[in-house]
Design an enzyme around this catalytic site. Structure first.
Site, mmCIF file in Angstrom:
data_model
loop_
_atom_site.group_PDB
_atom_site.id
_atom_site.type_symbol
_atom_site.label_atom_id
_atom_site.label_comp_id
_atom_site.label_asym_id
_atom_site.label_seq_id
_atom_site.Cartn_x
_atom_site.Cartn_y
_atom_site.Cartn_z
ATOM 1 N N LEU A 14 -37.272 60.079 31.524
ATOM 2 C CA LEU A 14 -38.621 60.338 32.041
ATOM 3 C C LEU A 14 -39.597 59.295 31.528
ATOM 4 O O LEU A 14 -40.465 59.599 30.742
ATOM 5 C CB LEU A 14 -39.094 61.724 31.579
ATOM 6 C CG LEU A 14 -38.653 62.918 32.415
ATOM 7 C CD1 LEU A 14 -39.309 64.176 31.899
ATOM 8 C CD2 LEU A 14 -38.992 62.714 33.882
ATOM 9 N N HIS A 15 -39.450 58.043 31.937
ATOM 10 C CA HIS A 15 -40.451 57.099 31.438
ATOM 11 C C HIS A 15 -41.615 56.938 32.408
ATOM 12 O O HIS A 15 -41.762 57.739 33.322
ATOM 13 C CB HIS A 15 -39.844 55.827 30.873
ATOM 14 C CG HIS A 15 -39.390 54.795 31.832
ATOM 15 N ND1 HIS A 15 -40.033 54.542 32.997
ATOM 16 C CD2 HIS A 15 -38.362 53.925 31.748
ATOM 17 C CE1 HIS A 15 -39.433 53.550 33.600
ATOM 18 N NE2 HIS A 15 -38.393 53.161 32.873
ATOM 19 N N ALA A 16 -42.473 55.980 32.156
ATOM 20 C CA ALA A 16 -43.802 55.993 32.797
ATOM 21 C C ALA A 16 -43.846 56.388 34.267
ATOM 22 O O ALA A 16 -44.574 57.290 34.639
ATOM 23 C CB ALA A 16 -44.495 54.663 32.585
ATOM 24 N N ARG A 17 -43.049 55.744 35.090
ATOM 25 C CA ARG A 17 -43.206 56.016 36.512
ATOM 26 C C ARG A 17 -42.827 57.452 36.887
ATOM 27 O O ARG A 17 -43.645 58.167 37.462
ATOM 28 C CB ARG A 17 -42.477 54.974 37.341
ATOM 29 C CG ARG A 17 -43.204 54.738 38.647
ATOM 30 C CD ARG A 17 -42.708 53.516 39.354
ATOM 31 N NE ARG A 17 -42.879 52.315 38.566
ATOM 32 C CZ ARG A 17 -42.116 51.235 38.707
ATOM 33 N NH1 ARG A 17 -41.135 51.223 39.567
ATOM 34 N NH2 ARG A 17 -42.351 50.168 37.983
ATOM 35 N N ALA A 19 -42.571 59.962 34.921
ATOM 36 C CA ALA A 19 -43.456 60.874 34.194
ATOM 37 C C ALA A 19 -44.796 60.992 34.901
ATOM 38 O O ALA A 19 -45.353 62.084 35.015
ATOM 39 C CB ALA A 19 -43.655 60.384 32.757
#
Lengths: 86, 538
Positions: A14-17, A19
């Protein structure tokens, strides 16, 4: 209160995009929504909180929602996480 | 005089402008918490506006990729947890907004620093960046000193962040000098793209240099001269003048076409080691990317790059080059270039050991992840996949089999990928050159890597000063091998490029054209020099 268990199937977790997608969606609902990993709750309406969870590939997390639109919230977040693929 | 790392070439002469970023924040006890929260909210609104502006200017200056980071910054400014935590501190501890922001951003940054994934770790810097922005607004200080520059100057800073390079007025910044950073740091690459001289890794220049000092920045030698004599200034002025003239002169050759002895046009392509360099390559008129080294994705990290991370990097370059060929070399690591997280054994002869394609065939999961990313990115441009260090037919066949396997897996998963790509190999071992007639039947192109080919053929370690005199690109053995490779390739109807240092050696150009070379791939600034030296007109 409703909840559902779900596995992260995206290689990047779940990284920036992803998330930010999730957080934007969560903010559309009135209910309190949180994600739970290792018994710790993270606010699904906060990008910082969701990212600080550091969910990576294969992690099992719980989506928990409570409020007037809890069912819709749960379903919609569930489908977003399920659809996450690289 | 200060010595650092010459990160972007050229000479700059100008007045120093020292950027002090971290504002001192003092803890002040307040009574009216409501008023303090209003101050905070106003500052946040202003910060949002600043970032919106930044987003626009960075899109113009560096492109979509550079603007992405600000999208994340905006979300942090709207984050309920982050802003909530600041307000709570004001309300419960009766402290000033500045101090509450500092405490909160430090806290959040720490959470990210402690994570064991590089991607998340790096987000700590974004949070501090945001925190500083709000604090500076609250303090009434101009946050972006770099963007507020009104007169031309040399920037002196502790570190120069991407958000700063994005917003500075390129015409006013004569050069950049910083305590931190190296040749491959983000700012170095941007400085080269913008053609601004830069010296980084200076350690303590912010303490030594004062606002208003006259500086000379020598980007080629990594030097910074502080308040130099008139004499020195005139020497450097001359040097500067010369560089400028050369540059102007060279641009005339941008459209020159070089032809080989067969009368065929020779592609002049660029070697790059980072996605951002594609912009430099295009500026100098690169007709393709002849070598995109992928090691940057793997180095200076604690874990493997993910498939998506790689996909984004490849896609970026492929899209920029449109229909021009982009040759991406699969991981060339091992031996002397180690990755700590791979736990490779120490070897007696690293250059004859488990490296490049050998390592990839040994650690298939790493190889397959890269191939997946490559095939997926292939949809966005004209992709060539190149295997390094091939020394036998079996090795090449095995690599190709794995590539097919990856295709089948993507197909089965219903993932979209490119079916229209080229496969080639580096010719850098003597064995591959000698059996190039056989290998040519298996691939679409060759690219001769002269650095290793010379080293292996002549059995010379050129880093060893006692024998480096034997390192001779003109050795008949080398010339024979190159000629053999080109002839064998042409017999099978495939083309041959060269991406080693010899490709950029203007003294070798005629020989290579005579041999019938089809492509030369060199570092971007060499493209025009090569075209000029060909003596051929456009």
């Amino acid at each position: 209160m409703v909840e559902a268990k779900i596995k992260i199937n995206s290689q990047t977790g779940l990284h920036a995009r992803p998330a930010s997608l999730l957080v934007k969606e969560a903010n559309k609902f009135k209910s309190n929504i949180c994600l739970v990993k290792h018994d710790k709750e993270y606010n699904a309406k906060s990008i910082m909180s969701v990212m600080s969870m550091g969910a990576t590939f294969g992690d099992e997390i719980i989506i928990r929602a409570s409020g007037e639109d809890e069912n819709e919230a749960l379903n919609s977040l569930k489908s977003i996480i399920e659809a996450l693929k690289d | 005089m200060l010595r650092g790392i010459g990160a972007s070439s050229g000479v700059a002469i100008g007045i120093a402008r020292v950027i002090k970023k971290t504002s001192e924040v003092e803890k002040v006890l307040i009574k009216d918490t409501q008023k303090e929260i209003e101050r905070l909210e106003k500052a946040i609104e202003l910060a949002k506006k600043e970032i919106e502006d930044l987003k626009v200017s960075s899109k113009e200056n560096i492109g979509e990729k550079g603007a992405e980071i600000f999208e994340a910054h905006l979300m942090i400014l709207e984050d309920v947890e982050f802003i909530g935590a600041i307000k709570e501190k004001i309300n419960t501890e009766f402290i000033n907004a500045e101090y509450a922001v500092k405490l909160t951003s430090d806290e959040f940054a720490q959470i990210f620093i402690n994570m064991d994934n590089d991607y998340f770790k790096e987000r700590a810097a974004d949070i501090k960046d945001i925190g500083n922005r709000i604090i500076n607004i609250l303090l009434g200080k101009n946050n972006n000193s770099i963007s507020s520059i009104k007169e031309s100057c040399i920037i002196v800073a502790h570190d120069i962040t991407p958000s700063e390079t994005a917003q500075m007025n390129k015409d006013l910044v004569l050069g950049m000098a910083a305590n931190l950073g190296g040749k491959t740091s983000h700012v170095a690459i941007l400085a080269r793209t913008l053609e601004i001289p830069a010296v980084l890794g200076l350690g303590n220049i912010t303490e030594v240099v004062k606002d208003g000092d006259l500086l000379i920045l020598d980007g080629d030698n990594g030097l910074v001269l502080i308040n130099p004599s008139q004499e020195t200034i005139s020497v450097y002025k001359e040097k500067q003048e010369k560089i400028l003239l050369e540059k102007r002169e060279l641009l005339k050759y941008k459209d020159v076409e070089i032809k080989n002895k067969l009368g065929r046009k020779v592609e002049i392509a660029a070697n790059i080691g980072n996605p951002f360099e594609v912009d430099i390559a295009l500026k100098y008129g690169a007709e393709g990317i002849g070598l995109f080294r992928t090691e940057f994705l793997y180095m200076d990290k604690t874990s493997m790059p993910t498939e998506n991370e790689q996909f984004e990097a490849y896609k970026y370059v492929l899209e920029k080059m449109k229909d021009r060929l982009v040759i991406i070399r699969t991981l060339d690591i091992g031996g002397d270039k180690n990755l700590p997280y791979l736990n490779l054994e120490k070897e007696m002869n690293p250059f004859l050991g488990l490296r490049a394609i050998r390592l990839c065939l040994n650690k298939r999961d790493i190889f397959k992840t890269q191939l997946r990313a490559l095939l997926r990115a292939g949809l966005y441009g004209n992709l060539g996949i190149m295997f390094p260090m091939i020394s036998s037919l079996e090795e090449l066949k095995e690599a190709k089999n794995i590539l097919k396997e990856v295709e089948r897996e993507l197909e089965a998963e219903g993932v979209e990928y490119s079916k229209d790509y080229k496969v080639g190999i580096m010719i850098e071992t003597p064995s591959s050159a000698i059996i190039s007639d056989i290998l040519a039947k298996e691939v679409d192109f060759f690219s001769i890597g002269t650095n290793d080919l010379i080293q292996y053929t002549l059995a010379v370690d050129r880093m060893n000063q006692n024998v480096s005199y034997l390192y001779n690109p003109n050795h008949p053995a080398i010339l024979r091998l190159i000629k053999t490779v080109i002839d064998n390739a042409h017999k099978e109807g495939i083309w041959v490029g060269m991406c080693g240092e010899m490709a950029a050696d203007v003294n070798m150009l005629n020989t290579l054209l005579e041999f019938g070379i089809d492509e030369l791939s060199v570092s971007p600034p060499m493209i025009l020099k090569l075209k000029k030296s060909s003596g051929q007109a456009s």
